[in-house]
Design an enzyme around this catalytic site. Structure first.
Site, PDB file in Angstrom:
ATOM      1  N   ASP A   2      50.435   4.338  43.591  1.00  0.00           N
ATOM      2  CA  ASP A   2      49.685   3.218  43.009  1.00  0.00           C
ATOM      3  C   ASP A   2      49.768   1.954  43.831  1.00  0.00           C
ATOM      4  O   ASP A   2      50.823   1.628  44.382  1.00  0.00           O
ATOM      5  CB  ASP A   2      50.264   2.848  41.642  1.00  0.00           C
ATOM      6  CG  ASP A   2      50.020   3.906  40.631  1.00  0.00           C
ATOM      7  OD1 ASP A   2      48.858   4.241  40.403  1.00  0.00           O
ATOM      8  OD2 ASP A   2      51.023   4.404  40.101  1.00  0.00           O
ATOM      9  N   ASN A  50      39.969  10.079  38.430  1.00  0.00           N
ATOM     10  CA  ASN A  50      39.537   9.249  39.571  1.00  0.00           C
ATOM     11  C   ASN A  50      38.055   9.435  39.933  1.00  0.00           C
ATOM     12  O   ASN A  50      37.491   8.627  40.664  1.00  0.00           O
ATOM     13  CB  ASN A  50      40.406   9.505  40.820  1.00  0.00           C
ATOM     14  CG  ASN A  50      41.783   8.883  40.731  1.00  0.00           C
ATOM     15  OD1 ASN A  50      42.751   9.382  41.311  1.00  0.00           O
ATOM     16  ND2 ASN A  50      41.902   7.776  40.013  1.00  0.00           N
TER      17      ASN A  50
HETATM   18  C1  FPP Z   1      46.002   4.937  43.937  1.00  0.00           C
HETATM   19  O1  FPP Z   1      45.887   3.544  44.275  1.00  0.00           O
HETATM   20  C2  FPP Z   1      45.762   5.780  45.131  1.00  0.00           C
HETATM   21  C3  FPP Z   1      44.771   6.704  45.253  1.00  0.00           C
HETATM   22  C4  FPP Z   1      43.784   6.985  44.172  1.00  0.00           C
HETATM   23  C5  FPP Z   1      44.570   7.510  46.498  1.00  0.00           C
HETATM   24  C6  FPP Z   1      45.838   7.896  47.220  1.00  0.00           C
HETATM   25  C7  FPP Z   1      45.509   8.784  48.374  1.00  0.00           C
HETATM   26  C8  FPP Z   1      46.059   8.678  49.606  1.00  0.00           C
HETATM   27  C9  FPP Z   1      47.074   7.670  49.956  1.00  0.00           C
HETATM   28  C10 FPP Z   1      45.622   9.653  50.684  1.00  0.00           C
HETATM   29  C11 FPP Z   1      46.592  10.815  50.810  1.00  0.00           C
HETATM   30  C12 FPP Z   1      46.026  11.851  51.726  1.00  0.00           C
HETATM   31  C13 FPP Z   1      46.439  13.167  51.785  1.00  0.00           C
HETATM   32  C14 FPP Z   1      45.707  14.154  52.627  1.00  0.00           C
HETATM   33  C15 FPP Z   1      47.595  13.660  51.060  1.00  0.00           C
HETATM   34  P1  FPP Z   1      44.773   2.678  43.542  1.00  0.00           P
HETATM   35  O2  FPP Z   1      43.471   2.859  44.238  1.00  0.00           O
HETATM   36  O3  FPP Z   1      44.767   3.048  42.093  1.00  0.00           O
HETATM   37  O4  FPP Z   1      45.288   1.205  43.750  1.00  0.00           O
HETATM   38  P2  FPP Z   1      45.127   0.040  42.688  1.00  0.00           P
HETATM   39  O5  FPP Z   1      45.875   0.475  41.461  1.00  0.00           O
HETATM   40  O6  FPP Z   1      45.783  -1.131  43.356  1.00  0.00           O
HETATM   41  O7  FPP Z   1      43.662  -0.168  42.451  1.00  0.00           O
END
Ligand code: FPP
Length: 232
Positions: A2, A50
């Site tokens: 997160d 998501n």
């Molecule tokens: C949540 O932060 C994160 C995600 C929905 C995506 C995470 C994916 C990666 C880091 C890529 C990993 C890649 C592989 C191949 C394993 P958020 O977008 O909810 O952040 P926020 O809460 O600040 O909006």
């Protein structure tokens, strides 16, 4: 993982840059887990919820997964990482499904850390699918419903064969389970850090492990019954 979006926003960057930085934090964490003898790392990369994000963010994430897999597969192989993707994979883009199948197959015999990437994963969906599979076996006469126990149920989950996690780390100060590993986290210790995922590093990971080591795990009993060694 997160806080990618908020990490980027705080720097005046587009959210996508946060996801890119999140990949680097994930690589660092995987390497630390592997070096420190932790048996398994399970990352929540994309939830069944998501899909409700704007289309360009969803497309960016799918392309990012593909690029990371292509770029990192050789390193995962040589570092003996066994990678698996947990979730409803059939609805992912065809190219990503092929890369996932290839990476899973090529690393299946690896003897190092188990690296699980939850992709289009939802804890409730996983439980419903397990119930469906057991019901189908019962209807076919292959399974006596009265014999269904926790082991038989767990064997139908995406995580079949994995040990339950000892520690759940939640970044960016969130204090929810958010449909993650609902069955498997039954007795996990929970560590919450305010750090956004892209800033999660050796220092913050060490803090999480020290916090974990201070816990007294009784699993519902009166006596501590486990040494706080992260074997899985
Ligand atoms: C949540 O932060 C994160 C995600 C929905 C995506 C995470 C994916 C990666 C880091 C890529 C990993 C890649 C592989 C191949 C394993 P958020 O977008 O909810 O952040 P926020 O809460 O600040 O909006």
């Amino acid at each position: 993982m997160d806080g990618n979006g908020r990490w980027a926003k705080a720097r005046g960057l587009p959210r996508m840059m946060g996801h890119r930085a999140g990949v680097e934090a994930l690589k660092t964490t995987l390497r630390l887990c592997s070096d420190w003898g932790i048996g398994a790392l399970t990352a929540y990369a994309f939830s069944t919820e998501n899909w409700s994000r704007p289309g360009d963010e969803v497309n960016f994430l799918m392309t990012l997964f593909e690029r990371v897999l292509q770029r990192e597969l050789e390193a995962l192989e040589s570092e003996q990482v066994r990678i698996r993707f947990l979730g409803d994979l059939e609805v992912l883009p065809a190219g990503l499904q092929e890369l996932i199948a290839d990476a899973t197959e090529r690393t299946a015999g690896n003897t190092g850390i188990h690296f699980n990437v939850c992709t289009n994963y939802g804890g409730r969906r996983e439980l419903v699918l397990a119930a469906q599979k057991l019901a189908q076996r019962a209807v076919r006469g292959e399974l006596d419903p009265t014999l269904i126990d926790e082991n038989i149920f767990a064997a139908e989950l995406f995580t079949a064969g994995e040990e339950d996690p000892d520690l759940l780390i939640r970044t960016s100060g969130e204090r929810r389970i958010s449909n993650f590993l609902l069955w498997q986290l039954a007795y996990a210790e929970i560590h919450v850090t305010d750090v956004f995922w892209p800033d999660f590093d050796e220092v913050t990971f060490t803090q999480a492990l020290v916090d974990y080591q201070s816990r007294c795990r009784r699993f519902g009993g009166l006596e501590p019954i486990a040494v706080n060694h992260l074997g899985s």
